[in-house]
Motif scaffolding. Structure first.
Motif, PDB file in Angstrom:
ATOM      1  N   ALA A 184       0.823  -1.204   0.000  1.00 57.18           N
ATOM      2  CA  ALA A 184       0.000   0.000   0.000  1.00 57.18           C
ATOM      3  C   ALA A 184       0.860   1.258   0.000  1.00 57.18           C
ATOM      4  CB  ALA A 184      -0.928  -0.001   1.213  1.00 57.18           C
ATOM      5  N   CYS A 185       1.909   1.262   0.808  1.00 53.90           N
ATOM      6  CA  CYS A 185       2.762   2.447   0.893  1.00 53.90           C
ATOM      7  C   CYS A 185       3.533   2.677  -0.396  1.00 53.90           C
ATOM      8  CB  CYS A 185       3.723   2.317   2.076  1.00 53.90           C
ATOM      9  SG  CYS A 185       2.897   2.411   3.678  1.00 53.90           S
ATOM     10  N   THR A 186       3.976   1.600  -1.032  1.00 57.84           N
ATOM     11  CA  THR A 186       4.674   1.737  -2.313  1.00 57.84           C
ATOM     12  C   THR A 186       3.748   2.329  -3.368  1.00 57.84           C
ATOM     13  OG1 THR A 186       6.154  -0.108  -1.829  1.00 57.84           O
ATOM     14  CG2 THR A 186       5.900   0.511  -4.138  1.00 57.84           C
ATOM     15  N   ALA A 187       2.517   1.848  -3.405  1.00 54.93           N
ATOM     16  CA  ALA A 187       1.551   2.359  -4.377  1.00 54.93           C
ATOM     17  C   ALA A 187       1.257   3.833  -4.117  1.00 54.93           C
ATOM     18  CB  ALA A 187       0.269   1.535  -4.316  1.00 54.93           C
ATOM     19  N   ARG A 188       1.095   4.191  -2.857  1.00 56.91           N
ATOM     20  CA  ARG A 188       0.767   5.587  -2.542  1.00 56.91           C
ATOM     21  C   ARG A 188       1.947   6.510  -2.810  1.00 56.91           C
ATOM     22  NH1 ARG A 188      -0.365   9.290   1.987  1.00 56.91           N
ATOM     23  NH2 ARG A 188       0.637   7.973   3.553  1.00 56.91           N
ATOM     24  N   ARG A 189       3.137   6.076  -2.460  1.00 58.40           N
ATOM     25  CA  ARG A 189       4.308   6.916  -2.706  1.00 58.40           C
ATOM     26  C   ARG A 189       4.515   7.122  -4.205  1.00 58.40           C
ATOM     27  NH1 ARG A 189      10.060   5.946  -3.327  1.00 58.40           N
ATOM     28  NH2 ARG A 189      11.258   7.758  -2.578  1.00 58.40           N
ATOM     29  N   THR A 190       4.342   6.065  -4.974  1.00 59.22           N
ATOM     30  CA  THR A 190       4.495   6.179  -6.426  1.00 59.22           C
ATOM     31  C   THR A 190       3.512   7.198  -6.992  1.00 59.22           C
ATOM     32  OG1 THR A 190       5.234   3.879  -6.595  1.00 59.22           O
ATOM     33  CG2 THR A 190       4.398   4.910  -8.609  1.00 59.22           C
ATOM     34  N   ALA A 191       2.267   7.149  -6.514  1.00 58.87           N
ATOM     35  CA  ALA A 191       1.244   8.090  -6.988  1.00 58.87           C
ATOM     36  C   ALA A 191       1.572   9.518  -6.580  1.00 58.87           C
ATOM     37  CB  ALA A 191      -0.115   7.681  -6.445  1.00 58.87           C
ATOM     38  N   LEU A 192       2.069   9.699  -5.356  1.00 57.61           N
ATOM     39  CA  LEU A 192       2.369  11.044  -4.882  1.00 57.61           C
ATOM     40  C   LEU A 192       3.607  11.621  -5.555  1.00 57.61           C
ATOM     41  CD1 LEU A 192       1.590  10.658  -1.078  1.00 57.61           C
ATOM     42  CD2 LEU A 192       0.317  11.999  -2.750  1.00 57.61           C
ATOM     43  N   LEU A 193       4.551  10.777  -5.919  1.00 55.64           N
ATOM     44  CA  LEU A 193       5.722  11.256  -6.648  1.00 55.64           C
ATOM     45  C   LEU A 193       5.352  11.638  -8.077  1.00 55.64           C
ATOM     46  CD1 LEU A 193       8.518   8.780  -5.461  1.00 55.64           C
ATOM     47  CD2 LEU A 193       8.214  11.184  -4.804  1.00 55.64           C
ATOM     48  N   ALA A 194       4.391  10.922  -8.640  1.00 55.79           N
ATOM     49  CA  ALA A 194       3.957  11.219 -10.000  1.00 55.79           C
ATOM     50  C   ALA A 194       3.116  12.492 -10.065  1.00 55.79           C
ATOM     51  CB  ALA A 194       3.153  10.044 -10.555  1.00 55.79           C
ATOM     52  N   ALA A 195       2.345  12.742  -9.018  1.00 52.74           N
ATOM     53  CA  ALA A 195       1.484  13.931  -8.971  1.00 52.74           C
ATOM     54  C   ALA A 195       1.569  14.538  -7.578  1.00 52.74           C
ATOM     55  CB  ALA A 195       0.045  13.569  -9.318  1.00 52.74           C
ATOM     56  N   PRO A 196       2.682  15.187  -7.262  1.00 51.72           N
ATOM     57  CA  PRO A 196       2.879  15.689  -5.894  1.00 51.72           C
ATOM     58  C   PRO A 196       1.926  16.836  -5.558  1.00 51.72           C
ATOM     59  CG  PRO A 196       4.644  16.444  -7.335  1.00 51.72           C
ATOM     60  CD  PRO A 196       3.848  15.449  -8.116  1.00 51.72           C
ATOM     61  N   PRO A 197       1.355  16.810  -4.360  1.00 49.56           N
ATOM     62  CA  PRO A 197       0.487  17.919  -3.950  1.00 49.56           C
ATOM     63  C   PRO A 197       1.308  19.189  -3.779  1.00 49.56           C
ATOM     64  CG  PRO A 197       0.907  16.451  -2.102  1.00 49.56           C
ATOM     65  CD  PRO A 197       1.490  15.787  -3.306  1.00 49.56           C
ATOM     66  N   ALA A 198       0.719  20.320  -4.166  1.00 46.27           N
ATOM     67  CA  ALA A 198       1.427  21.593  -4.093  1.00 46.27           C
ATOM     68  C   ALA A 198       0.727  22.610  -3.207  1.00 46.27           C
ATOM     69  CB  ALA A 198       1.610  22.176  -5.495  1.00 46.27           C
ATOM     70  N   ASP A 199      -0.511  22.330  -2.792  1.00 46.45           N
ATOM     71  CA  ASP A 199      -1.271  23.234  -1.944  1.00 46.45           C
ATOM     72  C   ASP A 199      -1.527  22.546  -0.607  1.00 46.45           C
ATOM     73  OD1 ASP A 199      -3.028  24.929  -0.676  1.00 46.45           O
ATOM     74  OD2 ASP A 199      -4.507  24.987  -2.295  1.00 46.45           O
ATOM     75  N   ALA A 200      -0.844  22.993   0.420  1.00 46.92           N
ATOM     76  CA  ALA A 200      -0.941  22.333   1.727  1.00 46.92           C
ATOM     77  C   ALA A 200      -2.329  22.453   2.337  1.00 46.92           C
ATOM     78  CB  ALA A 200       0.097  22.918   2.685  1.00 46.92           C
ATOM     79  N   SER A 201      -3.088  23.455   1.957  1.00 48.21           N
ATOM     80  CA  SER A 201      -4.409  23.663   2.539  1.00 48.21           C
ATOM     81  C   SER A 201      -5.509  22.891   1.821  1.00 48.21           C
ATOM     82  CB  SER A 201      -4.767  25.150   2.526  1.00 48.21           C
ATOM     83  OG  SER A 201      -4.882  25.626   1.202  1.00 48.21           O
TER      84      SER A 201
END
Length: 271
Positions: free
Chosen positions: A104-121
């Motif tokens: 699960a963590c590998t899948a989530r990290r891969t997704a977040l690296l591909a489309a990193p969030p840029a708005d913390a709020s």
């Protein structure tokens, strides 16, 4: 630092925390997976199951829908939610849980690296049911949660360590921010009261109760704080994480002993 850079930093700390936690779980003998932790009603298996549950949901997995008899140690809706994940995985093996966490963590990290969030709020599209956290809250919380459970397991099986990792520093510094609330609201200290905390591995911090009755962080260290607390990182996170009480850890106290005792008794801030 931009939002994107700060959120990416949280992601890196979380990823290291996950690796540290799963490597520890691999070393735990089968007979110790039933060892009780400091969390009421939870053993080592439950800590691993809980982590697998939350990380699986964040990776897009299904929410748990199992019916449970609410045990005495569960409090509130969030407690019921987390207990469902533990109960649903009660019969899974250690390897199953470790693999679920890593997958699960590998899948989530891969997704977040591909489309990193840029708005913390902004709010993540996928999050735990009923929790209205922002990206800032979610990504800042995950290293804390994973590392705290690593420490729960370490204490349960007698394998101390992991107190100098990036997640350890992140967690301690994060929890130190809560002392203003503890001082002003939980301990009820009057306006002008100051508290200084010296926790090994973190910069000394101090808080004051302002005229509005709020505990705010000071940008300097008072020469003579109303109360001063000094302790190890392990003792601090055990107190702030609600794992141990003041009588179970070593704390050096100076100044107003009554205020210090009230603060120490009120420090647990994690669910």
């Amino acid at each position: 630092m931009t939002d994107a850079e700060r959120l990416a930093g949280y992601l890196d700390v979380w990823w290291q925390a996950v690796d540290d936690f799963t490597r520890l779980l691999e070393q735990v003998p089968a007979e110790q997976w039933s060892a009780p932790t400091d969390l009421p009603g939870w053993d080592v298996h439950a800590c691993a199951a809980h982590t697998a549950h939350l990380e699986s949901v964040l990776a897009g997995g299904p929410e748990e829908t199992v019916e449970i008899e609410v045990p005495a140690h569960v409090r509130g809706i969030l407690g019921i939610y987390t207990e469902q994940g533990v109960v649903a995985r009660r019969d899974r093996s250690a390897d199953d849980l470790i693999n679920e966490i890593r997958g699960a963590c590998t899948a989530r990290r891969t997704a977040l690296l591909a489309a990193p969030p840029a708005d913390a709020s902004a709010r993540p599209e996928v999050i735990f049911r009923g929790v209205g956290w922002s990206w800032e809250q979610l990504l800042r919380n995950r290293p804390l949660d994973v590392w705290m459970h690593e420490q729960d397991v370490r204490r349960a099986v007698g394998r101390p360590g992991g107190l100098d990792s990036p997640a350890a520093a992140h967690t301690a510094d994060y929890l130190l921010e809560s002392l203003g609330l503890v001082l002003a609201k939980r301990a009820g200290a009057p306006a002008g009261s100051t508290l200084m905390a010296e926790v090994d591995g973190s910069a000394p911090t101090a808080f004051v109760v302002n005229t509005d009755g709020r505990g705010v962080r000071l940008d300097h260290l008072p020469a003579e704080p109303t109360a001063r607390l000094a302790m190890s990182r392990e003792a601090f996170v055990a107190l702030a994480g609600g794992r141990r009480g003041p009588d179970d850890v070593a704390v050096e106290v100076s100044g107003d002993a009554d205020l210090a005792a009230t603060v120490l008794a009120s420090m647990a801030v994690t669910p």
